[in-house]
Design an enzyme around this catalytic site. Structure first.
Site, mmCIF file in Angstrom:
data_model
loop_
_atom_site.group_PDB
_atom_site.id
_atom_site.type_symbol
_atom_site.label_atom_id
_atom_site.label_comp_id
_atom_site.label_asym_id
_atom_site.label_seq_id
_atom_site.Cartn_x
_atom_site.Cartn_y
_atom_site.Cartn_z
ATOM 1 N N ASN A 23 0.881 -1.170 0.000
ATOM 2 C CA ASN A 23 0.000 0.000 0.000
ATOM 3 C C ASN A 23 0.918 1.220 0.000
ATOM 4 O OD1 ASN A 23 -1.457 2.309 0.849
ATOM 5 N ND2 ASN A 23 -3.035 1.038 1.778
ATOM 6 N N GLU B 98 -3.990 1.844 -2.847
ATOM 7 C CA GLU B 98 -4.102 3.287 -2.592
ATOM 8 C C GLU B 98 -3.292 4.107 -3.587
ATOM 9 O OE1 GLU B 98 -5.457 5.323 0.942
ATOM 10 O OE2 GLU B 98 -4.249 3.890 2.070
ATOM 11 N N ASP C 141 -1.398 -6.268 6.094
ATOM 12 C CA ASP C 141 -1.147 -6.498 4.663
ATOM 13 C C ASP C 141 -0.704 -7.948 4.489
ATOM 14 O OD1 ASP C 141 -1.066 -3.511 3.481
ATOM 15 O OD2 ASP C 141 -0.111 -3.543 5.460
ATOM 16 N N ASP D 90 2.844 4.730 4.951
ATOM 17 C CA ASP D 90 2.620 4.203 6.310
ATOM 18 C C ASP D 90 2.634 2.664 6.323
ATOM 19 O OD1 ASP D 90 0.281 4.546 4.827
ATOM 20 O OD2 ASP D 90 -0.955 5.125 6.536
ATOM 21 N N HIS D 91 2.669 2.049 5.144
ATOM 22 C CA HIS D 91 2.769 0.583 5.032
ATOM 23 C C HIS D 91 4.141 0.182 4.493
ATOM 24 C CE1 HIS D 91 -1.706 -0.251 5.191
ATOM 25 N NE2 HIS D 91 -1.691 1.039 4.926
ATOM 26 N N ASP E 207 -3.910 -4.853 1.064
ATOM 27 C CA ASP E 207 -4.150 -4.264 2.376
ATOM 28 C C ASP E 207 -5.535 -4.727 2.785
ATOM 29 O OD1 ASP E 207 -4.771 -2.767 4.564
ATOM 30 O OD2 ASP E 207 -4.393 -0.810 3.643
ATOM 31 N N ASN F 173 -6.733 -4.554 5.849
ATOM 32 C CA ASN F 173 -7.227 -3.787 6.994
ATOM 33 C C ASN F 173 -7.789 -4.686 8.093
ATOM 34 O OD1 ASN F 173 -6.737 -0.910 6.913
ATOM 35 N ND2 ASN F 173 -7.959 -0.855 5.038
#
Length: 260
Positions: A9, A36, A219, A248-249, A148, A150
């Site tokens: 991501n 994303e 992930d 952030d991933h 991802d 989540n």
DNA sequence: ATGGTTGCTTAGCAA
């Protein structure tokens, strides 16, 4: 033949393009699922990726979401969305075939807050995706689903489980639906090679999560048994969360030793 | 003191 299948991501492919290109050059993945993108298909950097040696199939949208599949070999049989007749403008699924593998890149809704409209959408979306597996993939073939999700599947996938308990990433509703995807006939490749806590793949930009070690494993590279049987390693490229302007991933990579 | 950021788009939302 050894091939690396990664998921990452990138939190805007435009903002992350330089880092993505440097990472591709260094990590040399063969197949990459991206999430994303936050760009339309017209603005997707296909040319820069082609120069780096990657074919691409992208399913984008303005501002939010967007998924893609990159491959160093030819890509065929591309399809976008779940094709289940639901009127859903959010670009969260793309499927394609490469290296003799059916590859799916997914960006599961975050859900924002348990009980919210977005939470209901997340649960419904995961139920739809379970049907999508039935109708679009074959469990006794080579299938890799990178994304991802989540969802942190278990307590050991959360550095601070008390803090995250009942959050949208750890709630039983999401965990049950992720398990139903696994039960269709998938293997969590990281768990073939790591038994303990982590490895984590996401750290919030807020609250100094990365320096504090406040990570979660949300992930995943999931593979059918036929493919997973050839999985010789799986890991998180944690260094990608460091340095200037990281996503952030961090990328998750699974390596397969495939018979040609 | 109970927040702390980033990205996209431009002040508010999403994660």
């Amino acid at each position: 033949m050894a091939i690396k299948v990664a998921t990452w991501n990138v939190n805007s492919v435009k903002a992350r393009l330089e880092r993505l290109l440097v990472w591709l050059d260094k990590a040399e993945p063969d197949v990459v699922c991206l999430q994303e993108l936050k760009v339309t298909d017209e603005a997707f950097p296909a040319e820069a990726l082609a120069d780096a040696g990657y074919n691409a199939a992208a399913h984008g949208q303005r501002t939010y979401n967007g998924v893609a599949i990159l491959s160093r070999k030819e890509i065929s049989d591309i399809s976008s969305g779940m094709g289940d007749g639901v009127d859903d403008p959010q670009a969260r699924v793309i499927k394609a075939s490469t290296y003799g593998i059916d590859v799916v890149s997914v960006y599961v809704p975050n859900g924002r807050e348990v009980g919210s409209d977005k939470w209901e959408y997340k649960l419904d979306w995961l139920s739809r995706f379970r049907k999508y597996l039935d109708e679009n993939l074959t469990k006794n073939k080579r299938v890799a689903i990178g994304g991802d999700f989540n969802v942190a599947p278990e307590e050991r996938d959360v550095a601070n489980p008390d803090k995250w308990r009942e959050s949208v990433l750890c709630h039983e509703g999401g965990r049950e639906r992720l398990q139903s995807l696994i039960d269709w006939g998938l293997v969590d490749t990281i768990r073939m090679h790591h038994d303990g806590e982590g490895p984590f793949s996401w750290w919030d930009y807020r609250r100094l999560a990365f320096p504090k070690g406040d990570g979660l494993r949300i992930d995943h590279v999931l593979a059918t048994k036929k493919l997973a049987d050839t999985c010789v390693d799986a890991y998180v490229d944690r260094d990608e969360r460091k340095g200037k302007k990281p996503s952030d991933h961090a990328p998750v990579v699974a390596e397969f030793e495939i018979q040609e």
